[in-house]
Design a protein around this motif. Structure first.
Motif, PDB file in Angstrom:
ATOM      1  N   MET A   1       0.795  -1.230  -0.049  1.00 17.36           N
ATOM      2  CA  MET A   1       0.089   0.264   0.050  1.00 17.36           C
ATOM      3  C   MET A   1       1.001   1.297  -0.085  1.00 17.36           C
ATOM      4  SD  MET A   1      -3.262   1.115   2.417  1.00 17.36           S
ATOM      5  CE  MET A   1      -3.989  -0.409   2.095  1.00 17.36           C
ATOM      6  N   ARG A   2       0.629   2.161  -1.185  1.00 14.84           N
ATOM      7  CA  ARG A   2       1.472   3.256  -1.036  1.00 14.84           C
ATOM      8  C   ARG A   2       0.530   4.441  -1.235  1.00 14.84           C
ATOM      9  NH1 ARG A   2       4.653   0.096  -0.308  1.00 14.84           N
ATOM     10  NH2 ARG A   2       6.559  -0.502  -1.211  1.00 14.84           N
ATOM     11  N   LEU A   3       0.875   5.684  -0.477  1.00 12.25           N
ATOM     12  CA  LEU A   3       0.460   6.781  -0.448  1.00 12.25           C
ATOM     13  C   LEU A   3       0.942   7.489  -1.809  1.00 12.25           C
ATOM     14  CD1 LEU A   3      -1.527   9.136   0.874  1.00 12.25           C
ATOM     15  CD2 LEU A   3       0.380   9.722   2.007  1.00 12.25           C
ATOM     16  N   VAL A   4      -0.010   7.843  -2.634  1.00 17.05           N
ATOM     17  CA  VAL A   4       0.230   8.490  -3.911  1.00 17.05           C
ATOM     18  C   VAL A   4       0.309   9.845  -3.804  1.00 17.05           C
ATOM     19  CG1 VAL A   4      -0.343   8.473  -6.382  1.00 17.05           C
ATOM     20  CG2 VAL A   4      -0.460   6.425  -5.065  1.00 17.05           C
ATOM     21  N   GLN A   5      -0.616  10.415  -3.444  1.00 16.37           N
ATOM     22  CA  GLN A   5      -1.236  11.849  -3.305  1.00 16.37           C
ATOM     23  C   GLN A   5      -1.685  12.216  -1.772  1.00 16.37           C
ATOM     24  OE1 GLN A   5      -3.417  12.699  -6.806  1.00 16.37           O
ATOM     25  NE2 GLN A   5      -1.575  13.725  -7.786  1.00 16.37           N
ATOM     26  N   LEU A   6      -1.214  13.305  -1.422  1.00 13.10           N
ATOM     27  CA  LEU A   6      -1.891  14.077  -0.138  1.00 13.10           C
ATOM     28  C   LEU A   6      -2.198  15.292  -0.275  1.00 13.10           C
ATOM     29  CD1 LEU A   6      -2.276  13.725   2.941  1.00 13.10           C
ATOM     30  CD2 LEU A   6      -0.111  14.382   3.383  1.00 13.10           C
ATOM     31  N   GLU A  71      -7.507  14.754   2.096  1.00 12.97           N
ATOM     32  CA  GLU A  71      -7.618  13.820   0.921  1.00 12.97           C
ATOM     33  C   GLU A  71      -6.278  12.998   0.589  1.00 12.97           C
ATOM     34  OE1 GLU A  71      -9.587  13.924  -3.525  1.00 12.97           O
ATOM     35  OE2 GLU A  71      -9.328  15.657  -2.595  1.00 12.97           O
ATOM     36  N   CYS A  72      -6.442  11.795   0.782  1.00 11.02           N
ATOM     37  CA  CYS A  72      -5.422  10.927   0.106  1.00 11.02           C
ATOM     38  C   CYS A  72      -5.639  10.011  -0.868  1.00 11.02           C
ATOM     39  CB  CYS A  72      -4.785  10.260   1.462  1.00 11.02           C
ATOM     40  SG  CYS A  72      -5.643   8.577   1.907  1.00 11.02           S
ATOM     41  N   ARG A  73      -4.876   9.974  -1.727  1.00  8.76           N
ATOM     42  CA  ARG A  73      -5.067   8.764  -2.772  1.00  8.76           C
ATOM     43  C   ARG A  73      -3.952   7.815  -2.565  1.00  8.76           C
ATOM     44  NH1 ARG A  73      -7.496   8.426  -7.643  1.00  8.76           N
ATOM     45  NH2 ARG A  73      -8.326  10.628  -7.420  1.00  8.76           N
ATOM     46  N   TYR A  74      -4.352   6.489  -2.837  1.00  7.95           N
ATOM     47  CA  TYR A  74      -3.526   5.402  -2.333  1.00  7.95           C
ATOM     48  C   TYR A  74      -3.579   4.284  -3.227  1.00  7.95           C
ATOM     49  CZ  TYR A  74      -7.316   2.796  -0.278  1.00  7.95           C
ATOM     50  OH  TYR A  74      -8.618   2.415   0.272  1.00  7.95           O
ATOM     51  N   GLY A  78      -2.252  -2.555  -6.902  1.00 10.93           N
ATOM     52  CA  GLY A  78      -2.314  -2.157  -8.124  1.00 10.93           C
ATOM     53  C   GLY A  78      -3.486  -1.491  -8.636  1.00 10.93           C
ATOM     54  N   VAL A  79      -4.342  -1.100  -7.573  1.00  8.84           N
ATOM     55  CA  VAL A  79      -5.713  -0.277  -7.630  1.00  8.84           C
ATOM     56  C   VAL A  79      -5.430   0.825  -6.918  1.00  8.84           C
ATOM     57  CG1 VAL A  79      -8.169  -0.189  -7.528  1.00  8.84           C
ATOM     58  CG2 VAL A  79      -6.960  -2.526  -8.252  1.00  8.84           C
ATOM     59  N   THR A  80      -5.713   2.018  -7.556  1.00  8.64           N
ATOM     60  CA  THR A  80      -5.815   3.330  -6.921  1.00  8.64           C
ATOM     61  C   THR A  80      -7.327   3.708  -6.283  1.00  8.64           C
ATOM     62  OG1 THR A  80      -4.051   4.116  -8.220  1.00  8.64           O
ATOM     63  CG2 THR A  80      -5.208   5.743  -7.013  1.00  8.64           C
ATOM     64  N   HIS A  81      -7.128   4.000  -4.921  1.00  6.46           N
ATOM     65  CA  HIS A  81      -8.422   4.737  -4.283  1.00  6.46           C
ATOM     66  C   HIS A  81      -8.383   5.885  -3.819  1.00  6.46           C
ATOM     67  CE1 HIS A  81     -10.256   0.623  -4.713  1.00  6.46           C
ATOM     68  NE2 HIS A  81      -9.068   0.167  -4.388  1.00  6.46           N
ATOM     69  N   GLY A 111      -9.689   2.235   8.098  1.00  6.84           N
ATOM     70  CA  GLY A 111      -8.772   1.326   7.799  1.00  6.84           C
ATOM     71  C   GLY A 111      -8.594   0.750   6.499  1.00  6.84           C
ATOM     72  N   LEU A 112      -9.347   1.601   5.347  1.00 12.09           N
ATOM     73  CA  LEU A 112      -9.147   1.281   4.079  1.00 12.09           C
ATOM     74  C   LEU A 112      -8.044   1.780   3.353  1.00 12.09           C
ATOM     75  CD1 LEU A 112     -12.670   2.585   2.679  1.00 12.09           C
ATOM     76  CD2 LEU A 112     -12.042   0.126   2.913  1.00 12.09           C
TER      77      LEU A 112
END
Length: 359
Positions: A1-6, A71-74, A78-81, A111-112
């Protein structure tokens, strides 16, 4: 799991953020009081939708502001949420969306996005009272196991009802006990199963911090209460005491996670460095549990984790982090030279609430 944008607006002292986060993580550098911890707090907020510093939502609103949005995009498997929360101070309201859809129940969003956070006050896990360790255990297992979260929620509801009946000397006391027993037994049983799985790993993580003393973790409570059949006798034995105090004195809400150092309480006999090592070990244990039970790797958010560690412990922790390449690491320190050598992370600088990338 990776934080992509904050992204964050109106959050504490931070200027509006829109940050793309490197896959390996980042080191936040800057003077104390300028917002490094606030960036990590914003990153953690969408895990539980509350502060990791136990602050009320209203306390996180920027001075004079109407509210905040985080807002966080993670990316996971392989799927972004996208998880977003908007809080307004007047009237008090919290709106949560997941992938642009409104979420009515908080439990459905908790916890998502997964991260494990360390802040300096967490050393109370090793040096402080039992309440902090119970909270650690309940948070960890609730994020790892939805069934535990449901059992804990229902146990707490039954406990509150029974305590209210005790205070009112009500004849309805027994009506709340079947739910208390069913869900209380489930809570104790899951705690004991977790400890049996992980007690040895805690000792390994403690040694990985460069510690040589023998350390153990054990559950302090009535193990028998993992079985519903043991509860009626336990409640009957405590009835007069409960009625005199107006509260339930039997159950997992009274238990503790005891840490021992060479057979003696770590809380009393451990040094400051050993308390910090044990706390870091508990956090890595939390990471491992979530990784195994949720089949993903949470991010690690480490606020000033190297402070108050001697050079040997700093090097051991840095080596431990290097051996955990699956984890995205976001950490903070006042200056680059206060980080151990070998932590190859991109640098962000935080000053008066503004975040900028190195260079």
């Amino acid at each position: 799991m990776r934080l992509v944008q904050l992204a964050a607006t109106g959050f504490r002292n931070l200027e509006p953020l829109a940050l793309s986060v490197p896959a390996e993580g980042v080191a936040l550098l800057g003077p104390n009081g300028h917002g490094k911890t606030n960036v990590l707090e914003a990153a953690y907020y969408p895990v539980l939708f509350r502060s990791f510093r136990s602050a009320a939502d209203a306390e996180m609103v920027g001075f004079g502001g109407p509210g905040f949005k985080v807002e966080c995009r993670y990316a996971d498997q392989g799927v972004t949420h996208n998880v977003a929360v908007r809080y307004t101070a007047s009237p008090k309201r919290k709106r949560i969306t997941v992938d642009e859809a409104d979420i009515e129940r908080l439990a459905d969003a908790v916890g998502l996005w997964l991260a494990v956070a360390f802040i300096p006050t967490d050393t109370s896990l090793a040096s402080g009272p039992a309440a902090g360790r119970r909270l650690y255990l309940d948070r960890l297992l609730s994020l790892a196991d939805r069934e535990y979260l449901r059992a804990l929620t229902r146990y707490r509801a039954a406990l509150a009802q029974r305590n209210a009946a005790l205070k009112q000397h009500s004849s309805t006391l027994a009506a709340f006990e079947p739910a208390l027993i069913e869900h209380g037994a489930a809570v104790v049983r899951r705690r004991l199963e977790w400890l049996q799985e992980t007690a040895g790993l805690f000792a390994e993580e403690f040694r990985a911090m460069g510690e040589t003393a023998r350390v153990e973790v054990r559950y302090l409570g009535r193990d028998s209460l993992a079985e519903p059949g043991a509860w009626p006798e336990a409640l009957a034995e405590a009835r007069s005491r409960d009625e005199a105090r107006g509260t339930t004195t039997v159950g997992p809400h009274r238990d503790d996670l005891v840490l021992e150092l060479d057979g003696r309480p770590l809380r009393t006999y451990g040094s400051t460095g050993q308390h910090r090592s044990a706390t870091v070990a508990l956090k890595l244990l939390e990471w491992d549990t979530l990784a195994r039970w949720r089949n993903t790797e949470p991010a690690l958010l480490l606020d000033d984790v190297f402070a108050e560690l001697d050079t040997r412990r700093q090097d051991c922790l840095a080596e431990r982090l290097r051996r955990q390449p699956r984890a995205q690491v976001l950490l903070s320190a006042p200056r680059r030279n206060e980080l151990p050598d070998g932590l190859d992370l991109p640098m962000w600088h935080v000053e008066t609430g503004t975040v900028r990338a190195d260079g």
